[in-house]
Design an enzyme around this catalytic site. Structure first.
Site, PDB file in Angstrom:
ATOM      1  N   ASP A 108      24.855  58.390  62.138  1.00  0.00           N
ATOM      2  CA  ASP A 108      25.903  58.721  63.091  1.00  0.00           C
ATOM      3  C   ASP A 108      26.179  57.530  63.990  1.00  0.00           C
ATOM      4  O   ASP A 108      25.346  56.631  64.140  1.00  0.00           O
ATOM      5  CB  ASP A 108      25.516  59.938  63.927  1.00  0.00           C
ATOM      6  CG  ASP A 108      24.335  59.654  64.848  1.00  0.00           C
ATOM      7  OD1 ASP A 108      23.295  59.178  64.342  1.00  0.00           O
ATOM      8  OD2 ASP A 108      24.447  59.899  66.061  1.00  0.00           O
ATOM      9  N   GLU A 174      21.420  60.698  66.273  1.00  0.00           N
ATOM     10  CA  GLU A 174      20.686  59.874  67.229  1.00  0.00           C
ATOM     11  C   GLU A 174      21.532  59.557  68.449  1.00  0.00           C
ATOM     12  O   GLU A 174      21.042  59.571  69.581  1.00  0.00           O
ATOM     13  CB  GLU A 174      20.206  58.584  66.559  1.00  0.00           C
ATOM     14  CG  GLU A 174      19.205  57.779  67.387  1.00  0.00           C
ATOM     15  CD  GLU A 174      19.825  56.833  68.393  1.00  0.00           C
ATOM     16  OE1 GLU A 174      19.120  56.403  69.325  1.00  0.00           O
ATOM     17  OE2 GLU A 174      21.037  56.528  68.265  1.00  0.00           O
TER      18      GLU A 174
END
Length: 469
Positions: A108, A174
């Site tokens: 991500d 994250e």
């Protein structure tokens, strides 16, 4: 007990290094494909892009020919009925008494921010002046491709002689707080258990000098609402007698720092540790400090960044400039992000901040705290055998000795790794350099740094393959 020779067979190491170098063009092409996928974990963005991103990473893992099993999984978010974003878990059992290594990165990325500030589109990978530009090009899709490219190299060079156990965990949230990370570790503890863990989500001393991160600051982030009125009032009718929320907020926030800009909150600790030489000129260059602006804090610059706390106001809700009127504001809301010195917990730092703010609330202002997000820092035990192997691999892969780094940013989930796998040696590495601008417009990856990082990790894997446990 692990027995680790200083090197693998020289012919094998040469073959691994050659395979790593030959594989760079295809690795960069795959990195470009990943950058084109705008996988952002914030709920306001298209979540199907994260699914695309995870499936692409899973395909890359399968294509290495290394793993016994590759899965896309989600874990529950504790305390809710929701699940986290898709993560990739790839596993390969060790053979012949070899150790196991866990490779971590995340797929991500941060939101792009204002597209107008990008010189090229954020999700269109663009090469110029020896750098690859695009959101996630450095943080952290380059970390993923470092793992993939190094695995390809050792697989090609070693073939069936690759007996090292390998697990790869590519997280999908994250940048959004790793909300399901701890549960994912618990759910998949057996598959993730390893002798050494490589977290490829940090940086280097500069674009040509490797860094091994040995300390990280923790974090304490929260939302603070300041109220002084139960409704807005006319600033001409009551200004001068009635404290508005903006006045109270400005006065309150100013107490967080002293005249030098250093944190002035009792109970927030500092770490006493040496730091390398780092000039103000370097700081200005790397941070983009304007010519008339001076640095804040005291002592060496790196001690301020690595070993001391920092407090930043990162968001504010108040009347916009366009909507400004002659009104006393009843409330103002701010988001405060504190970086916590290594060795102090996020809980301790937050308690100190809350106590300080309540004690210094001006004019009896009403304070409300919410959305508290805490994370602990990290200190590496540098005496382990895996650290020694990593240092030597960096020296050979970059052609320069590694610098032990502290990092001012935070990777709170490392505390979860330490708790779940207390016997594992954790190596925090990365492909960023000081000009990568992670989280900012025009994020980029230095291409030579990437080549060196792949060579380093491929050598580390080859040398661990020569070890026994």
């Amino acid at each position: 007990m692990t027995s680790v020779p200083p090197t693998a067979d020289p012919a094998i190491e040469s073959a691994v290094s050659e395979a790593a170098a030959i594989g760079i063009p295809s690795a960069l092409a795959d990195l470009g494909d990943l950058v084109r996928i705008p996988g952002i974990a914030w709920p306001s963005f298209d979540q199907t892009q994260l699914e695309r991103s995870a499936e692409r990473v899973a395909s890359l893992a399968e294509g290495t020919g290394v793993f016994d099993e590759v899965r896309v999984l989600r874990a529950a978010i504790p305390g809710t009925d929701e699940h986290g974003q898709p993560a990739v878990l790839a596993t390969r059992a060790a053979r012949g008494g070899k150790p196991t290594i866990l490779l971590y990165a995340h797929h991500d990325v941060q939101p792009p921010g204002d597209d107008a500030l990008w010189e090229t589109p954020p999700f269109e990978p663009t090469v110029r002046d020896g750098r690859l530009y695009g959101r996630g090009a450095a943080d952290d899709k380059a970390g993923i491709m470092t793992h993939i490219a190094s695995l390809r190299a050792v697989r090609e060079a070693l073939g069936d002689d690759l007996e090292l156990g390998v697990s790869m965990f590519i997280e999908g949230e994250e940048e959004y707080g790793s909300r399901s990370f701890a549960q994912f570790l618990s759910d998949n503890a057996d598959a993730l258990r390893a002798d050494a863990i490589v977290v490829a989500d940090s940086g280097n001393w500069d674009s040509t000098t490797p860094g091994l991160t040995v300390s990280l600051r923790g974090n304490a982030r929260f939302t603070l609402k300041v109220r002084t009125l139960d409704h807005a009032s006319h600033s001409g009718m009551f200004g001068g007698a009635v404290p508005d929320a903006m006045m109270a907020t400005v006065r309150l926030l100013s107490t967080l720092w002293d005249a030098d800009g250093a944190v002035a909150v009792d109970g927030m600790s500092e770490r006493d540790a040496p730091t390398p030489e780092y000039s103000e000129e370097t700081l200005r260059d790397e941070a983009g400090l304007l010519p008339g602006t001076t640095p804040i804090g005291r002592d060496s610059i790196l001690s301020r960044i690595w070993n001391k706390p920092a407090v930043t106001v990162i968001g504010i809700d108040a009347t916009s400039v366009e909507s400004a009127s002659n009104t006393l504001l009843p409330e103002v809301t701010v988001v405060i992000s504190a970086r916590v010195a290594p060795g102090q917990t996020g809980e301790e730092a937050y308690a100190a901040l809350e106590k300080h703010l309540r004690a210094n609330a001006p004019f009896g202002a009403e304070l409300t705290f919410s959305d508290v997000d805490l994370g602990n820092g990290f200190l590496v035990d540098t005496s382990g055998w895996a650290v020694g192997l990593a240092r030597q691999a960096m020296a050979d892969g970059y052609g320069k000795d590694a610098v032990d780094l502290g990092v001012g940013g935070s990777i709170p989930f490392i505390a979860d790794l330490v708790r779940e796998f207390p016997d594992a040696q954790i190596l925090v590495t990365g492909v960023e350099d000081p000009h990568s601008r992670a989280h900012s417009p025009n994020e980029s990856l230095h291409l030579d740094t990437f080549r060196h990082a792949v060579a380093t990790e491929a050598l580390l894997l080859a040398r661990m393959n020569a070890a026994t446990v």
